[in-house]
Scaffold this motif. Structure first.
Motif, short mmCIF file in Angstrom:
data_model
loop_
_atom_site.label_atom_id
_atom_site.label_comp_id
_atom_site.label_asym_id
_atom_site.label_seq_id
_atom_site.Cartn_x
_atom_site.Cartn_y
_atom_site.Cartn_z
N ASP A 94 34.64 46.63 50.06
CA ASP A 94 35.21 47.97 49.99
C ASP A 94 36.33 48.11 51.00
N MET A 95 37.43 48.70 50.56
CA MET A 95 38.57 48.95 51.43
C MET A 95 38.97 50.42 51.34
N HIS A 96 39.16 51.06 52.48
CA HIS A 96 39.64 52.44 52.56
C HIS A 96 40.97 52.42 53.30
N MET A 97 42.01 52.99 52.70
CA MET A 97 43.35 52.93 53.28
C MET A 97 44.00 54.30 53.31
N LEU A 98 44.71 54.60 54.39
CA LEU A 98 45.62 55.73 54.42
C LEU A 98 46.97 55.25 53.93
N ASP A 99 47.62 56.05 53.11
CA ASP A 99 48.92 55.69 52.53
C ASP A 99 49.92 56.77 52.96
N ILE A 100 50.65 56.50 54.04
CA ILE A 100 51.56 57.48 54.63
C ILE A 100 52.99 57.01 54.39
N MET A 101 53.80 57.85 53.74
CA MET A 101 55.17 57.49 53.43
C MET A 101 56.13 58.59 53.89
N TYR A 102 57.32 58.16 54.35
CA TYR A 102 58.37 59.11 54.74
C TYR A 102 59.72 58.56 54.30
N ALA A 103 60.52 59.41 53.63
CA ALA A 103 61.82 58.99 53.13
C ALA A 103 62.91 59.31 54.15
N VAL A 104 63.47 58.27 54.75
CA VAL A 104 64.59 58.44 55.68
C VAL A 104 65.79 58.99 54.93
N ASN A 105 66.02 58.47 53.75
CA ASN A 105 67.04 58.99 52.83
C ASN A 105 66.61 58.62 51.42
N ASP A 106 67.46 58.90 50.45
CA ASP A 106 67.07 58.65 49.06
C ASP A 106 66.92 57.17 48.73
N SER A 107 67.43 56.30 49.61
CA SER A 107 67.40 54.87 49.33
C SER A 107 66.45 54.09 50.23
N LEU A 108 65.82 54.76 51.20
CA LEU A 108 64.91 54.05 52.11
C LEU A 108 63.69 54.91 52.39
N THR A 109 62.52 54.39 52.06
CA THR A 109 61.24 55.05 52.34
C THR A 109 60.40 54.14 53.22
N LEU A 110 59.85 54.69 54.28
CA LEU A 110 58.99 53.93 55.19
C LEU A 110 57.53 54.16 54.82
N MET A 111 56.71 53.15 55.03
CA MET A 111 55.30 53.24 54.67
C MET A 111 54.43 52.69 55.79
N LEU A 112 53.35 53.40 56.09
CA LEU A 112 52.35 52.96 57.05
C LEU A 112 50.99 52.99 56.37
N MET A 113 50.24 51.88 56.46
CA MET A 113 48.97 51.80 55.76
C MET A 113 47.91 51.16 56.65
N PRO A 114 47.21 51.96 57.48
CA PRO A 114 46.04 51.44 58.19
C PRO A 114 44.84 51.41 57.25
N GLN A 115 43.84 50.58 57.56
CA GLN A 115 42.71 50.45 56.65
C GLN A 115 41.44 50.06 57.37
N THR A 116 40.33 50.34 56.72
CA THR A 116 39.03 49.85 57.17
C THR A 116 38.41 49.05 56.02
N MET A 117 37.53 48.12 56.38
CA MET A 117 36.92 47.24 55.39
C MET A 117 35.43 47.11 55.64
N SER A 118 34.68 46.85 54.58
CA SER A 118 33.28 46.49 54.71
C SER A 118 32.94 45.49 53.62
N MET A 119 32.15 44.48 53.98
CA MET A 119 31.73 43.44 53.05
C MET A 119 30.25 43.15 53.24
N ASP A 120 29.55 42.99 52.12
CA ASP A 120 28.13 42.67 52.14
C ASP A 120 27.88 41.52 51.18
N MET A 121 27.16 40.50 51.66
CA MET A 121 26.89 39.31 50.85
C MET A 121 25.39 39.03 50.83
N THR A 122 24.91 38.63 49.65
CA THR A 122 23.52 38.19 49.49
C THR A 122 23.53 36.68 49.24
N MET A 123 22.62 35.97 49.93
CA MET A 123 22.56 34.51 49.81
C MET A 123 21.13 34.07 49.51
#
Length: 354
Positions: A94-123
C-alpha cells in the motif's frame, strides 16, 4: 479488497450526486471535464495554468500471490530443490501519496510528492534450505521451521520532486516532458528481530538519488480522448547506505477514454514495465533462506491492463473536486528467478485545483 471498495463508493457517491443533472458540454469549463486528467494510475500527466495550485491525494494497492519462475507458475517443491527453505505465498503493498502541484507559468508546473508505504508478506516452509552462501551471512534463524508466518514493514517512503514543462499545446493534442528526482527519504535499513536485514523488496525506499524522466502525450476529440506516457527510474548512485542498488526501471503506458457524461468518463489502459534486478548486496547480516533474500529474484517484464473512471463534481460545494479510480490486472509477466505473481491492483486519485 471488498472493504476498501465499499469505502471508495462512499467517496464517489457525493461527487456523482453533486454533478446531477449534468451540465451540457457547451457550459462546462475544460478544466472541469473528466478527461483533462489521465487515468488514476498515471502520474505527472497534466500541467496547470499560471498561479494555480493543486492539492491531491493518491493511493495505490498491489496484491501478489502464487510462486512463479520465468513466465510460468511453479511450486514450493521446485524452490526447495534449488535450496530455499522458505517461500513467499502472498503479499500486499500500500502506498499513500500527497500530490502537490504549483504552476509557475502556463508552461512550467512544479510537483512535490511525499509518500508513505506499508508491505505485508506471508511465507511458508518449503522443505529445502540454503547453506551459508557468503562469508558473514546468517541463516534465517528468526523464522519458524514449520508452518507459515507473516511479517511487514511500514513508514515514510521516497519523496519525488519534479518539473513538468510544456512542449506543445494545440486544441486537440498536447505534449509535455517531466524532469523528476526521487530523494532517498525512505529507510533501506529495516531489520528483522534477530538483526538481519529484511528482504530487499520490503525496504521502504531505494536509498539512492534517482532520476525520473518522462514524456506524456494526450489528445481529445469530442467525447473521446487518448494518451501515452514513457517513463524511467534511473539510479544516480552505485549503491545505497546498505550496500545495494535497485536496478533501472522503464515503463510505457497508453490509454483511451470515453466521456459518458460531462462529470464522468471511463477508460482502458495498457501498461508495460521492465525492471532490472538488484546490483550489489547487503553490507551487513542478511538471510539466504527465501527467494526474496537474493538479488537475482528481482525484476522482469510485465504487461498489465487497467479499467478506470474519472469523476468531477460540476456544482455545489464539491464543484471541481476530482476522483479517479482504476482497477488493474496482469496480462503477462516474465519474472527473473522465483517471485510472487502479480494479482489485482487499485489506483485512486483525489484532487482539487485552486
Amino acid at each position: 479488497m471488498k472493504k476498501f471498495t465499499r469505502k471508495l463508493l462512499t467517496i464517489a457517491a457525493p461527487l456523482a450526486l453533486t454533478s446531477l443533472p449534468a451540465l451540457s458540454h457547451d457550459n462546462v469549463s475544460p478544466t472541469y471535464l473528466p478527461e483533462s486528467h489521465a487515468p488514476a494510475g498515471v502520474m505527472a500527466d497534466h500541467l496547470h495554468k499560471q498561479g494555480e495550485w493543486m492539492m491531491g491525494y493518491r493511493y495505490m494497492r498491489q496484491e501478489f500471490s502464487g510462486l512463479y519462475y520465468g513466465s510460468g507458475k511453479t511450486t514450493a517443491a521446485a524452490a526447495a530443490a534449488d535450496g530455499y527453505s522458505m517461500v513467499p505465498t502472498a503479499m500486499t503493498m500500500d502506498m499513500h501519496m500527497l500530490d502537490i502541484m504549483y504552476a509557475v507559468n502556463d508552461s512550467l508546473t512544479l510537483m512535490l510528492m511525499p509518500q508513505t508505504m506499508s508491505m505485508d508478506m506471508t511465507m511458508a516452509t518449503s522443505g529445502g534450505g540454503h547453506g551459508d552462501m557468503q562469508m558473514g551471512m546468517e541463516m534465517d534463524t528468526q523464522m519458524p521451521m514449520h508452518g507459515t508466518h507473516s511479517h511487514g514493514t511500514s513508514g515514510v517512503g521516497d519523496t519525488i520532486v519534479a518539473g513538468l514543462f510544456r512542449l506543445s499545446d494545440g486544441p486537440s493534442h498536447k505534449l509535455h516532458g517531466t524532469f523528476g528526482i526521487s530523494a532517498p527519504t525512505g529507510d533501506v535499513d529495516k531489520k528483522n528481530s534477530n538483526g538481519t536485514y529484511v528482504h530487499y523488496g520490503m525496504q521502504l525506499g531505494s536509498g539512492t538519488w534517482d532520476l525520473m524522466p518522462a514524456i506524456t502525450y494526450s489528445g481529445a476529440r469530442e467525447r473521446i480522448s487518448w494518451g501515452a506516457q514513457a517513463s524511467a527510474r534511473l539510479p544516480m548512485e552505485e549503491e545505497n547506505a546498505s550496500g545495494f542498488q535497485f536496478g533501472e526501471r522503464y515503463a510505457a503506458t497508453a490509454w483511451g477514454a470515453y466521456r459518458l457524461q460531462d462529470w464522468v468518463s471511463f477508460s482502458m489502459r495498457l501498461g508495460y514495465t521492465k525492471q532490472h534486478d538488484i546490483n550489489g548486496h547487503y553490507n551487513g547480516p542478511h538471510n539466504h533462506a527465501s527467494p526474496a533474500d537474493l538479488q537475482a529474484n528481482y525484476g522482469g517484464e510485465f504487461v498489465d491492463v487497467a479499467l478506470g473512471a474519472n469523476l468531477v463534481a460540476q456544482r455545489g460545494r464539491l464543484a471541481g473536486v476530482r476522483l479517479g479510480l482504476e482497477w488493474s490486472s496482469s496480462v503477462s509477466a516474465h519474472f527473473k528467478g522465483y517471485q510472487l505473481g502479480r494479482d489485482d491492483g487499485l489506483n485512486l486519485s483525489l484532487s482539487y485545483a485552486l
